[in-house]
Design an enzyme around this catalytic site. Structure first.
Site, PDB file in Angstrom:
ATOM      1  N   THR A 143       0.819  -1.209   0.000  1.00  0.00           N
ATOM      2  CA  THR A 143       0.000   0.000   0.000  1.00  0.00           C
ATOM      3  C   THR A 143       0.855   1.262   0.000  1.00  0.00           C
ATOM      4  OG1 THR A 143      -1.519   1.262   1.395  1.00  0.00           O
ATOM      5  CG2 THR A 143      -0.101  -0.283   2.535  1.00  0.00           C
ATOM      6  N   ASP A 144       0.275   2.357  -0.489  1.00  0.00           N
ATOM      7  CA  ASP A 144       0.970   3.650  -0.417  1.00  0.00           C
ATOM      8  C   ASP A 144       1.045   4.169   1.021  1.00  0.00           C
ATOM      9  OD1 ASP A 144      -1.717   4.316  -0.053  1.00  0.00           O
ATOM     10  OD2 ASP A 144      -1.762   5.870  -1.601  1.00  0.00           O
ATOM     11  N   GLU A 145       0.240   3.576   1.923  1.00  0.00           N
ATOM     12  CA  GLU A 145       0.200   4.095   3.300  1.00  0.00           C
ATOM     13  C   GLU A 145       1.526   3.904   4.037  1.00  0.00           C
ATOM     14  OE1 GLU A 145      -3.169   3.428   5.706  1.00  0.00           O
ATOM     15  OE2 GLU A 145      -4.576   3.557   4.046  1.00  0.00           O
ATOM     16  N   TYR A 169      -2.086  -0.614  10.959  1.00  0.00           N
ATOM     17  CA  TYR A 169      -2.207  -1.277   9.651  1.00  0.00           C
ATOM     18  C   TYR A 169      -0.985  -0.995   8.778  1.00  0.00           C
ATOM     19  CZ  TYR A 169      -3.377  -1.674   4.691  1.00  0.00           C
ATOM     20  OH  TYR A 169      -3.321  -1.954   3.345  1.00  0.00           O
ATOM     21  N   LYS A 173       2.025  -3.463   7.315  1.00  0.00           N
ATOM     22  CA  LYS A 173       2.323  -3.650   5.883  1.00  0.00           C
ATOM     23  C   LYS A 173       3.788  -3.288   5.619  1.00  0.00           C
ATOM     24  CE  LYS A 173      -0.109  -4.628   2.924  1.00  0.00           C
ATOM     25  NZ  LYS A 173      -0.513  -5.963   2.378  1.00  0.00           N
TER      26      LYS A 173
HETATM   27  P1  NAD Z   1      -9.856  -7.338   1.873  1.00  0.00           P
HETATM   28  O1  NAD Z   1      -9.881  -6.967   3.316  1.00  0.00           O
HETATM   29  O2  NAD Z   1     -11.033  -7.050   1.032  1.00  0.00           O
HETATM   30  O3  NAD Z   1      -9.555  -8.910   1.722  1.00  0.00           O
HETATM   31  C1  NAD Z   1      -8.548  -9.549   2.444  1.00  0.00           C
HETATM   32  C2  NAD Z   1      -8.695 -11.038   2.188  1.00  0.00           C
HETATM   33  O4  NAD Z   1      -7.648 -11.729   2.909  1.00  0.00           O
HETATM   34  C3  NAD Z   1     -10.017 -11.625   2.685  1.00  0.00           C
HETATM   35  O5  NAD Z   1     -10.553 -12.488   1.707  1.00  0.00           O
HETATM   36  C4  NAD Z   1      -9.621 -12.393   3.940  1.00  0.00           C
HETATM   37  O6  NAD Z   1     -10.493 -13.485   4.203  1.00  0.00           O
HETATM   38  C5  NAD Z   1      -8.231 -12.845   3.585  1.00  0.00           C
HETATM   39  N1  NAD Z   1      -7.398 -13.125   4.756  1.00  0.00           N
HETATM   40  C6  NAD Z   1      -7.243 -12.339   5.868  1.00  0.00           C
HETATM   41  N2  NAD Z   1      -6.419 -12.944   6.725  1.00  0.00           N
HETATM   42  C7  NAD Z   1      -6.013 -14.111   6.151  1.00  0.00           C
HETATM   43  C8  NAD Z   1      -5.136 -15.154   6.537  1.00  0.00           C
HETATM   44  N3  NAD Z   1      -4.493 -15.121   7.723  1.00  0.00           N
HETATM   45  N4  NAD Z   1      -4.944 -16.196   5.692  1.00  0.00           N
HETATM   46  C9  NAD Z   1      -5.598 -16.231   4.506  1.00  0.00           C
HETATM   47  N5  NAD Z   1      -6.458 -15.288   4.093  1.00  0.00           N
HETATM   48  C10 NAD Z   1      -6.648 -14.236   4.903  1.00  0.00           C
HETATM   49  O7  NAD Z   1      -8.536  -6.672   1.276  1.00  0.00           O
HETATM   50  P2  NAD Z   1      -8.313  -5.864  -0.083  1.00  0.00           P
HETATM   51  O8  NAD Z   1      -8.835  -4.504   0.069  1.00  0.00           O
HETATM   52  O9  NAD Z   1      -8.736  -6.730  -1.199  1.00  0.00           O
HETATM   53  O10 NAD Z   1      -6.713  -5.760  -0.048  1.00  0.00           O
HETATM   54  C11 NAD Z   1      -5.894  -6.788  -0.617  1.00  0.00           C
HETATM   55  C12 NAD Z   1      -4.435  -6.402  -0.456  1.00  0.00           C
HETATM   56  O11 NAD Z   1      -4.193  -5.162  -1.099  1.00  0.00           O
HETATM   57  C13 NAD Z   1      -4.011  -6.200   0.997  1.00  0.00           C
HETATM   58  O12 NAD Z   1      -2.730  -6.737   1.157  1.00  0.00           O
HETATM   59  C14 NAD Z   1      -3.987  -4.685   1.176  1.00  0.00           C
HETATM   60  O13 NAD Z   1      -3.052  -4.301   2.147  1.00  0.00           O
HETATM   61  C15 NAD Z   1      -3.601  -4.232  -0.210  1.00  0.00           C
HETATM   62  N6  NAD Z   1      -4.080  -2.906  -0.575  1.00  0.00           N
HETATM   63  C16 NAD Z   1      -5.427  -2.611  -0.545  1.00  0.00           C
HETATM   64  C17 NAD Z   1      -5.865  -1.374  -0.952  1.00  0.00           C
HETATM   65  C18 NAD Z   1      -7.330  -1.004  -0.946  1.00  0.00           C
HETATM   66  O14 NAD Z   1      -7.642   0.161  -1.224  1.00  0.00           O
HETATM   67  N7  NAD Z   1      -8.241  -1.899  -0.669  1.00  0.00           N
HETATM   68  C19 NAD Z   1      -4.942  -0.411  -1.399  1.00  0.00           C
HETATM   69  C20 NAD Z   1      -3.583  -0.734  -1.380  1.00  0.00           C
HETATM   70  C21 NAD Z   1      -3.160  -2.002  -0.990  1.00  0.00           C
HETATM   71  O1  DAU Z   2      -4.174   3.973   0.513  1.00  0.00           O
HETATM   72  C1  DAU Z   2      -4.380   2.595   0.384  1.00  0.00           C
HETATM   73  C2  DAU Z   2      -5.226   2.099   1.539  1.00  0.00           C
HETATM   74  O2  DAU Z   2      -6.552   2.556   1.291  1.00  0.00           O
HETATM   75  C3  DAU Z   2      -5.218   0.597   1.721  1.00  0.00           C
HETATM   76  O3  DAU Z   2      -3.916   0.183   2.021  1.00  0.00           O
HETATM   77  C4  DAU Z   2      -6.166   0.169   2.829  1.00  0.00           C
HETATM   78  O4  DAU Z   2      -6.228  -1.226   2.932  1.00  0.00           O
HETATM   79  C5  DAU Z   2      -7.554   0.692   2.494  1.00  0.00           C
HETATM   80  O5  DAU Z   2      -8.438   0.396   3.544  1.00  0.00           O
HETATM   81  C6  DAU Z   2      -7.506   2.200   2.265  1.00  0.00           C
HETATM   82  O6  DAU Z   2      -7.216   2.901   3.503  1.00  0.00           O
HETATM   83  P1  DAU Z   2      -7.977   4.253   3.899  1.00  0.00           P
HETATM   84  O7  DAU Z   2      -7.927   4.416   5.344  1.00  0.00           O
HETATM   85  O8  DAU Z   2      -7.499   5.383   3.062  1.00  0.00           O
HETATM   86  O9  DAU Z   2      -9.454   3.846   3.374  1.00  0.00           O
HETATM   87  P2  DAU Z   2     -10.905   4.104   4.011  1.00  0.00           P
HETATM   88  O10 DAU Z   2     -11.903   3.764   2.957  1.00  0.00           O
HETATM   89  O11 DAU Z   2     -11.055   3.494   5.338  1.00  0.00           O
HETATM   90  O12 DAU Z   2     -10.900   5.688   4.189  1.00  0.00           O
HETATM   91  C7  DAU Z   2     -10.703   6.560   3.094  1.00  0.00           C
HETATM   92  C8  DAU Z   2     -10.723   7.968   3.645  1.00  0.00           C
HETATM   93  O13 DAU Z   2     -12.041   8.277   4.072  1.00  0.00           O
HETATM   94  C9  DAU Z   2      -9.830   8.153   4.862  1.00  0.00           C
HETATM   95  O14 DAU Z   2      -9.270   9.463   4.837  1.00  0.00           O
HETATM   96  C10 DAU Z   2     -10.795   8.034   6.048  1.00  0.00           C
HETATM   97  C11 DAU Z   2     -12.097   8.566   5.475  1.00  0.00           C
HETATM   98  N1  DAU Z   2     -13.340   7.943   5.991  1.00  0.00           N
HETATM   99  C12 DAU Z   2     -13.428   6.582   5.978  1.00  0.00           C
HETATM  100  C13 DAU Z   2     -14.563   5.962   6.417  1.00  0.00           C
HETATM  101  C14 DAU Z   2     -14.673   4.445   6.443  1.00  0.00           C
HETATM  102  C15 DAU Z   2     -14.380   8.734   6.411  1.00  0.00           C
HETATM  103  O15 DAU Z   2     -14.290   9.987   6.385  1.00  0.00           O
HETATM  104  N2  DAU Z   2     -15.522   8.116   6.850  1.00  0.00           N
HETATM  105  C16 DAU Z   2     -15.652   6.752   6.880  1.00  0.00           C
HETATM  106  O16 DAU Z   2     -16.713   6.252   7.316  1.00  0.00           O
END
Ligand code: NAD
Ligand code: DAU
Length: 388
Positions: A143-145, A169, A173
């Protein structure tokens, strides 16, 4: 000049393939690569849903295994039995708010789990004479975080930006990214890491900003915007991310990292207002939505944005993320296709067409998982506005 043959993945182990990005990746890859197999390994936490893979199951080329990435023995058997040459590692705990309430699962899966996977990969691909026979690839999805928070005029994150994670989180990562790097440098494991910005699109569990806003708007529930709503995120349509990972698998150089983003920086309140305005247009042009969602404000003639509620801020809330995708553009030919407006249209269309999916993941698998894992404790309920 002799050119090195390109790596061609054949059989993939996709961890977390029942989650949001993982499931999108499975559909994307199977649709574009007619040979080879995918084994999905997923623990089916509240965020994992087998139904996200349903259109593909049963499929000779897809096998689902319910299990934990921390189970080194199981992973080793899968690598051997299924002749896996590529791991695409999505499995993680991913929600920042949950990591603030309960960091332990994040360390268990994101750090210890990733390490178990690396150990199994090293054993199979570098040590075991039965399987250490050919090329392999460990693609780590990050992630970019991990780069921390930017000021308003700071340059966007590059692959060389120092790590400065701010939440449990992102710290977990970051730790995983370092382990992946170490396994490449120390043992010669062929790894690639990609760091990307906020994804959105089909199959995203309605705890993250975009699907939560959408589902709450349809049910007439408040839209909680943290703090002043001016935090900035870069938004990437999930299919564009899958395209980036595919490019990494085909052309990424071992040991490298690549940043992916959508070149779409927006404040949170801008994103929420865009969702409100787009949904209002859908209600105006599709009368059946009023019948299906009688609690939505539009059904009573009010604009959706009347539900916006500014609530207490997330602790340690990163102010701004922005991603410089120059390296991926130059070296891999990466370019996101969707604009935020087209991506939001596609996302709304998918959620309206797939109400049974989100109703069942929120009411069914989520509640069952919470009852088993958090009986009696204060787990976060995604259907309620977050209160810090
Ligand atoms: P998600 O939370 O939707 O899904 C995570 C999946 O991992 C689920 O299916 C869960 O059951 C599985 N899982 C959790 N723990 C496990 C374990 N111990 N063993 C096997 N499976 C397990 O996640 P996502 O949003 O699809 O993110 C996928 C990847 O991308 C993550 O590594 C996350 O850090 C990264 N990422 C996500 C975002 C985003 O915006 N969603 C952005 C940047 C990076
Ligand atoms: O940047 C990549 C990341 O993006 C991933 O690595 C994470 O897995 C993914 O969850 C996401 O993280 P964020 O914290 O940025 O996503 P989230 O959707 O939780 O929140 C997006 C922005 O919106 C953040 O600034 C918090 C804000 N927010 C979020 C929620 C859930 C609100 O203002 N209200 C809300 O209810």
């Amino acid at each position: 000049m002799i050119s090195t043959p390109r790596f061609r993945p054949r059989n993939l182990l996709v961890t977390g393939g029942a989650g949001f990005i993982g499931a999108n990746f499975v559909h994307f890859w199977l649709g574009r690569h007619p040979t080879g197999r995918i084994v999905v390994l997923d623990a089916l936490t509240y965020a994992g849903n087998r139904s996200s893979l349903e259109p593909r199951e049963p499929d000779q080329r897809l096998r689902f295994v319910h299990g934990d990435i921390g189970d080194e023995r199981l992973v080793g058997e899968l690598l051997y039995d299924e002749m896996i040459d590529t791991i695409v590692h999505f499995a993680a705990e991913t929600h920042v708010d949950r990591s603030i309430h309960d960091p332990d699962d994040f360390l268990r899966t994101n750090v210890i789990g990733t390490h178990a996977l690396l150990k199994a990969a090293r054993m199979a691909w570098l040590e075991d004479p039965r399987t250490a026979t050919g090329e392999h690839r460990f693609h780590h999805v990050s992630t970019d975080e991990v780069y921390g928070s930017l000021g308003p005029s700071d340059p966007a994150f590059r692959e060389t930006t120092p790590y400065a994670p701010n939440s449990p989180y992102s710290a977990s990562k970051a730790a995983a990214d370092h382990l992946v790097r170490a396994y490449h440098r120390t043992y010669g494991l062929s790894t690639v890491t990609s760091n990307c910005s906020n994804n959105y699109g089909p199959y995203q569990f309605p705890e993250k900003l975009i699907p939560l806003t959408l589902v709450n708007l349809l049910h007439g529930k408040p839209i909680p915007v943290y703090g002043d709503g001016q935090n900035v995120r870069d938004w990437l349509y999930v299919e564009d991310h899958c395209r980036g990972i595919e490019l990494c698998l085909l052309d990424g150089a071992p040991g490298e990292t690549y940043n992916f983003g959508g070149n779409k920086e927006r404040t949170n309140v801008e994103v929420v207002r865009l969702l409100c305005a787009t949904l209002d247009r859908w209600f105006a042009s599709k009368p059946d939505l009023t019948r299906r969602f009688p609690d939505a404000p539009r059904s009573a003639g009010r604009p959706s944005d009347c539900l916006i509620e500014f609530v207490r801020d997330r602790p340690g809330h990163d102010r701004r993320y922005a991603v410089d995708v120059g390296k991926a553009e130059r070296e891999l030919g990466y370019r996101p296709v969707e604009t935020l407006e087209t991506g939001i249209e596609r996302t709304i269309a998918w959620y309206l067409d797939n109400e049974p999916w989100w109703s069942s993941v929120m009411d069914g698998s989520y509640r069952r998982w919470m009852a088993t894992n958090y009986a009696g404790s204060q787990g976060l309920d995604p259907t309620e506005p977050r209160r810090y």
